[in-house]
Design a protein around this motif. Structure first.
Motif: not given
Ligand code: FAD
Ligand code: MG
Length: 349
Positions: A218-219, A234-237, A330-337
């Protein structure tokens, strides 16, 4: 009859198979353990392991708490007789310092250089200046600013493998903008050292996660004083996620709020970004970079994050008309809702 038996065998087999899977999932789910304690001046520290029995997790939690306490005593400027507290009380000359403090100072120096001086753990005299201004409810005057600024600068700190020297009297070190991340990484390492394969440590929304698979983090909502309120997920590894913002700690002078993060160059509180979330390979670097970007502001901050391929960022820019804009790597766009209520689409960078 025979046909019926023949037909029902696969059905029974499927049912048994499904039960094994469901049973397996329940067992897996059973092994998620979570515990917490409070540290670092009131921050709730949450520890999660995904593959532990309850008895072993109790010991993990104790080991993590012990490590956090050990490092806090070393890194905190708030701790009586702590290494940093003792150093600051002297404020001059050279002292012996432990390898861990010197190592963290080395990391802080690296971020000082990368951020062209925006991240500076010697900023304390300026922080004290703004705290005094809050007590007096009057903006600091030029002379006081210049006097404080003269005692700030990582370039005025020398350190070797065992010693640390201030080149000016009245200097001080505040590792608050990097030590939380370092403590999270150390806590994660303790868990891994004890055999936990997948887990996370979360200190008030700043996270170090390790192990395989994805983690949903959660952010925080930068416009809410409620820590639990989220702006998005945010979905992260594995790695670190840290948020710096002016929502929790600030000074108020003549009715105006100012950030607790100070631009060491101008001597003024950071402005413009309500929050900066950084995702990176570990929490120590994410912590330092989040603070650095808060100081550098939108354009220079975006340039710095873009120049670092292992890091990504989400920033909430506060506009003068009280509106805001969300910027996202840019790289986080699909991983952040974004959570509901935040309808605007982030602008990629
Ligand atoms: P961050 O952006 O990560 O850090 C902001 C902090 O960094 C500021 O508060 C300031 O101290 C410093 N800073 C400001 N400008 C700069 C700059 N340009 N470059 C570098 N650093 C800067 N709080 C308490 O009230 N009581 C405690 O006893 C206490 N103990 C703590 C012990 C430890 C080990 C740590 C890590 C923190 C502790 N804190 C305590 C909290 C601490 O004072 C800070 O508020 C906190 O670390 C700031 O984290 P943040 O995520 O809010 O912001
Ligand atoms: Mg920080």
């Amino acid at each position: 009859m025979t046909a019926l038996v023949r037909k029902s065998i696969p059905i029974v087999a499927l049912l048994v198979f499904a039960m094994i899977i469901v049973g397996g999932l329940i067992r897996q789910g059973d092994k998620r353990r979570e515990g917490s304690f409070v540290a670092m001046g009131g921050i709730p520290v949450r520890v999660v392991a995904y593959d532990r029995t309850s008895a072993r997790f109790d010991q993990d939690l104790q080991a993590v708490e012990k490590e956090v306490e050990r490092l806090e005593q070393m890194f905190s400027r708030h701790r009586r007789n702590g290494e940093i507290a003792n150093l600051n009380a002297t404020g001059r000359g050279c002292i012996d310092a432990s390898p861990e403090v010197l190592h963290l100072l080395g990391q802080a120096k690296r971020w000082y250089e990368k951020s062209h001086g925006a991240f500076d753990v010697t900023v304390t005299p300026l922080i004290e200046l703004w705290k005094a201004a809050e007590r007096a409810n009057a903006m600091p005057d030029e002379r006081a600013r210049a006097a404080a600024a003269a005692r700030v600068g990582m370039d005025k700190v020398r350190f070797s493998d065992t010693r640390l020297c201030f080149e000016r009297d009245g200097m001080a070190i505040d590792l608050g903008a990097i030590a939380k991340g370092a403590i999270l990484d150390a806590a994660a390492k303790v868990m891994q050292g004890r055999g936990v394969r997948r887990g996370l440590v979360d200190a008030g929304g700043d996270v170090a996660a390790f192990g395989e698979g994805a983690f949903n983090i959660g952010v925080r909502d930068p416009f809410s004083s409620d820590r639990g309120r989220l702006m998005g997920v945010l979905t992260m590894r594995e790695g670190g996620v840290v948020t710096s913002g002016d929502y929790e700690r600030f000074v108020t002078i003549e009715g105006q709020h100012f950030s607790h993060i100070i631009d060491p160059k101008s001597g003024n509180p950071a402005q413009g970004l309500a929050s900066v979330t950084i995702i990176g390979p570990n929490a120590t670097d994410a912590d330092a970079l989040a603070t650095a970007v808060s100081v550098m502001g939108r354009d220079r901050g975006i340039d710095l994050v873009r120049s670092l391929p292992d890091f990504g960022g989400i920033m909430v820019e506060r506009r003068q008309d009280d509106s805001h804009v969300i910027w996202c790597s840019r790289g986080l766009m699909p991983l952040f809702e974004l959570t509901s209520g935040w309808e605007e689409r982030p602008i990629p960078f």
